[in-house]
Write a protein that holds these residues in place. Structure first.
Motif, PDB file in Angstrom:
ATOM      1  N   LEU A 125       0.855  -1.184   0.000  1.00  0.00           N
ATOM      2  CA  LEU A 125       0.000   0.000   0.000  1.00  0.00           C
ATOM      3  C   LEU A 125       0.890   1.233   0.000  1.00  0.00           C
ATOM      4  CD1 LEU A 125      -2.708   1.561   0.374  1.00  0.00           C
ATOM      5  CD2 LEU A 125      -2.347   1.285   2.858  1.00  0.00           C
ATOM      6  N   SER A 126       0.756   2.082  -1.010  1.00  0.00           N
ATOM      7  CA  SER A 126       1.574   3.295  -1.085  1.00  0.00           C
ATOM      8  C   SER A 126       0.686   4.521  -0.857  1.00  0.00           C
ATOM      9  CB  SER A 126       2.270   3.404  -2.441  1.00  0.00           C
ATOM     10  OG  SER A 126       1.326   3.525  -3.481  1.00  0.00           O
ATOM     11  N   VAL A 127       1.266   5.528  -0.187  1.00  0.00           N
ATOM     12  CA  VAL A 127       0.618   6.836  -0.027  1.00  0.00           C
ATOM     13  C   VAL A 127       1.599   7.894  -0.517  1.00  0.00           C
ATOM     14  CG1 VAL A 127      -0.925   6.181   1.858  1.00  0.00           C
ATOM     15  CG2 VAL A 127       1.380   6.977   2.379  1.00  0.00           C
ATOM     16  N   THR A 128       1.106   8.856  -1.289  1.00  0.00           N
ATOM     17  CA  THR A 128       1.952   9.896  -1.884  1.00  0.00           C
ATOM     18  C   THR A 128       1.407  11.262  -1.504  1.00  0.00           C
ATOM     19  OG1 THR A 128       2.468   8.454  -3.753  1.00  0.00           O
ATOM     20  CG2 THR A 128       2.913  10.799  -4.040  1.00  0.00           C
ATOM     21  N   ASN A 129       2.310  12.153  -1.117  1.00  0.00           N
ATOM     22  CA  ASN A 129       1.910  13.516  -0.759  1.00  0.00           C
ATOM     23  C   ASN A 129       1.559  14.274  -2.034  1.00  0.00           C
ATOM     24  OD1 ASN A 129       1.579  16.085   0.225  1.00  0.00           O
ATOM     25  ND2 ASN A 129       3.623  16.264   1.136  1.00  0.00           N
ATOM     26  N   ALA A 130       0.281  14.550  -2.206  1.00  0.00           N
ATOM     27  CA  ALA A 130      -0.196  15.277  -3.383  1.00  0.00           C
ATOM     28  C   ALA A 130      -0.378  16.770  -3.105  1.00  0.00           C
ATOM     29  CB  ALA A 130      -1.515  14.682  -3.868  1.00  0.00           C
ATOM     30  N   GLY A 131      -0.018  17.208  -1.896  1.00  0.00           N
ATOM     31  CA  GLY A 131      -0.186  18.613  -1.549  1.00  0.00           C
ATOM     32  C   GLY A 131       1.029  19.443  -1.905  1.00  0.00           C
ATOM     33  N   THR A 132       1.031  20.685  -1.431  1.00  0.00           N
ATOM     34  CA  THR A 132       2.132  21.618  -1.695  1.00  0.00           C
ATOM     35  C   THR A 132       3.028  21.823  -0.477  1.00  0.00           C
ATOM     36  OG1 THR A 132       0.725  23.496  -1.106  1.00  0.00           O
ATOM     37  CG2 THR A 132       0.765  22.840  -3.429  1.00  0.00           C
ATOM     38  N   GLN A 133       2.674  21.234   0.653  1.00  0.00           N
ATOM     39  CA  GLN A 133       3.450  21.356   1.884  1.00  0.00           C
ATOM     40  C   GLN A 133       3.884  19.981   2.357  1.00  0.00           C
ATOM     41  OE1 GLN A 133       4.367  24.283   3.183  1.00  0.00           O
ATOM     42  NE2 GLN A 133       3.241  25.344   1.554  1.00  0.00           N
ATOM     43  N   PRO A 134       5.056  19.876   3.021  1.00  0.00           N
ATOM     44  CA  PRO A 134       5.456  18.581   3.566  1.00  0.00           C
ATOM     45  C   PRO A 134       4.522  18.131   4.680  1.00  0.00           C
ATOM     46  CG  PRO A 134       6.968  20.289   4.281  1.00  0.00           C
ATOM     47  CD  PRO A 134       6.058  20.929   3.286  1.00  0.00           C
ATOM     48  N   CYS A 135       4.424  16.826   4.858  1.00  0.00           N
ATOM     49  CA  CYS A 135       3.637  16.248   5.942  1.00  0.00           C
ATOM     50  C   CYS A 135       4.310  14.952   6.373  1.00  0.00           C
ATOM     51  CB  CYS A 135       2.184  16.013   5.519  1.00  0.00           C
ATOM     52  SG  CYS A 135       1.981  14.839   4.151  1.00  0.00           S
ATOM     53  N   THR A 136       3.805  14.309   7.396  1.00  0.00           N
ATOM     54  CA  THR A 136       4.442  13.097   7.925  1.00  0.00           C
ATOM     55  C   THR A 136       3.407  11.990   8.097  1.00  0.00           C
ATOM     56  OG1 THR A 136       4.116  13.825  10.214  1.00  0.00           O
ATOM     57  CG2 THR A 136       6.205  14.426   9.151  1.00  0.00           C
ATOM     58  N   VAL A 137       3.906  10.751   8.010  1.00  0.00           N
ATOM     59  CA  VAL A 137       3.106   9.572   8.375  1.00  0.00           C
ATOM     60  C   VAL A 137       3.913   8.790   9.393  1.00  0.00           C
ATOM     61  CG1 VAL A 137       1.767   9.401   6.252  1.00  0.00           C
ATOM     62  CG2 VAL A 137       4.016   8.343   6.344  1.00  0.00           C
ATOM     63  N   ASN A 138       3.205   8.242  10.377  1.00  0.00           N
ATOM     64  CA  ASN A 138       3.887   7.521  11.451  1.00  0.00           C
ATOM     65  C   ASN A 138       2.924   6.497  12.030  1.00  0.00           C
ATOM     66  OD1 ASN A 138       5.544   6.652  13.473  1.00  0.00           O
ATOM     67  ND2 ASN A 138       5.587   8.572  14.619  1.00  0.00           N
ATOM     68  N   GLY A 139       3.197   5.232  11.743  1.00  0.00           N
ATOM     69  CA  GLY A 139       2.351   4.188  12.313  1.00  0.00           C
ATOM     70  C   GLY A 139       1.691   3.328  11.256  1.00  0.00           C
ATOM     71  N   TYR A 140       0.603   2.686  11.669  1.00  0.00           N
ATOM     72  CA  TYR A 140      -0.059   1.670  10.853  1.00  0.00           C
ATOM     73  C   TYR A 140      -1.363   2.227  10.269  1.00  0.00           C
ATOM     74  CZ  TYR A 140       2.928  -1.435  13.647  1.00  0.00           C
ATOM     75  OH  TYR A 140       4.007  -2.032  14.269  1.00  0.00           O
ATOM     76  N   PRO A 141      -1.624   1.999   9.001  1.00  0.00           N
ATOM     77  CA  PRO A 141      -2.945   2.341   8.471  1.00  0.00           C
ATOM     78  C   PRO A 141      -3.980   1.289   8.909  1.00  0.00           C
ATOM     79  CG  PRO A 141      -1.637   1.299   6.763  1.00  0.00           C
ATOM     80  CD  PRO A 141      -0.743   1.429   7.966  1.00  0.00           C
ATOM     81  N   THR A 142      -5.225   1.672   8.868  1.00  0.00           N
ATOM     82  CA  THR A 142      -6.327   0.742   9.149  1.00  0.00           C
ATOM     83  C   THR A 142      -7.000   0.387   7.825  1.00  0.00           C
ATOM     84  OG1 THR A 142      -6.672   1.708  11.326  1.00  0.00           O
ATOM     85  CG2 THR A 142      -8.492   0.420  10.401  1.00  0.00           C
ATOM     86  N   VAL A 143      -7.205  -0.909   7.594  1.00  0.00           N
ATOM     87  CA  VAL A 143      -7.742  -1.381   6.311  1.00  0.00           C
ATOM     88  C   VAL A 143      -8.958  -2.290   6.564  1.00  0.00           C
ATOM     89  CG1 VAL A 143      -7.274  -2.806   4.268  1.00  0.00           C
ATOM     90  CG2 VAL A 143      -5.546  -1.183   5.109  1.00  0.00           C
TER      91      VAL A 143
END
Length: 239
Positions: A125-143
């Motif tokens: 599962l990939s997630v890509t930052n489509a915005g104009t500012q940096p952001c962070t991911v930390n942890g597990y997604p729920t599916v």
């Protein structure tokens, strides 16, 4: 007769001696033998005072002197002015990026056929930052598995192959979570087709739908868990 002649010459010699002495003294010295004092006398004069009062007496002053000093100063001489190099203005530190929100990301699923077995298989599962500012991911997604637009089965568990860590995503960057799925046929449950997953990023409460790489079977049973998710990492997990 003889006695009278001897006394006369004696008086004449004395008179001549007195006359000589009087001439030598020039009228200022006299001889006692002539009936005048031998010690010269001084004319009476004013008695001098015991100490002249001409010496000035210093009068102490009670206030500070206002006269400028003309002598050299005992302190250090004039110092050159201190010059300090101008410092560039400090730029404010950029704020720490916030957690990526669901509407800030785009999602994708990619199968890993070479890592699959008889009763289980893996997807990335990939997630890509489509915005104009940096952001962070930390942890597990729920599916959750989705069949005919409705979630089925139990929510995902945790895949231990990847441990949580903060991943910064600048615009256009991606992070990856390893999904471990089991075959629905290995369980005693009602079988339903699954074509989508409902994915909720960590630290979010909003989910989005992501199409599966290929249709799979799911269990229409809220107690059967068919999927586990790994923590997001900068690159896909390698076996």
């Amino acid at each position: 007769m003889i006695h009278s002649w001897q006394g006369r010459p004696h008086r004449s010699a004395t008179s001549r001696l007195c006359g000589t002495l009087l001439v030598l003294a020039a009228g200022t010295l006299t001889l006692s033998a002539c009936g005048v004092p031998l010690i010269p006398t001084l004319e009476p004069s004013a008695t001098p005072s015991t100490r002249s009062s001409a010496t000035p007496t210093a009068t102490p002053t009670t206030g500070p002197s206002t006269a400028p000093s003309t002598g050299p100063s005992s302190g250090p001489g004039p110092q050159p002015p201190q010059t300090t190099a101008p410092q560039p203005p400090s730029s404010p530190r950029p704020p720490k990026p916030a957690a990526c929100t669901t509407d800030q990301l785009t999602f994708g699923l990619q199968s890993r056929p070479f890592d699959s077995g008889m009763s289980s298989f893996f997807w990335d599962l990939s997630v890509t930052n489509a915005g104009t500012q940096p952001c962070t991911v930390n942890g597990y997604p729920t599916v959750l598995l989705v069949s005919s637009g409705q979630p089925v089965g139990a929510a995902s568990g945790l895949e231990p192959r990847a441990q949580p860590s903060l991943v910064r995503l600048d615009p256009g960057q991606s992070a990856f979570s390893l999904l471990h799925l089991t075959q629905a046929g290995a369980h005693v449950c009602p079988i339903v087709p699954v074509t989508e997953l409902a994915v909720t990023p960590p630290n979010n409460d909003q989910s989005t739908r992501v199409a599966t790489p290929s249709p799979i079977d799911g269990c229409n049973d809220a107690t059967t868990q068919l999927v586990s998710t790994g923590a997001f990492a900068p690159t896909p997990v390698a076996f």
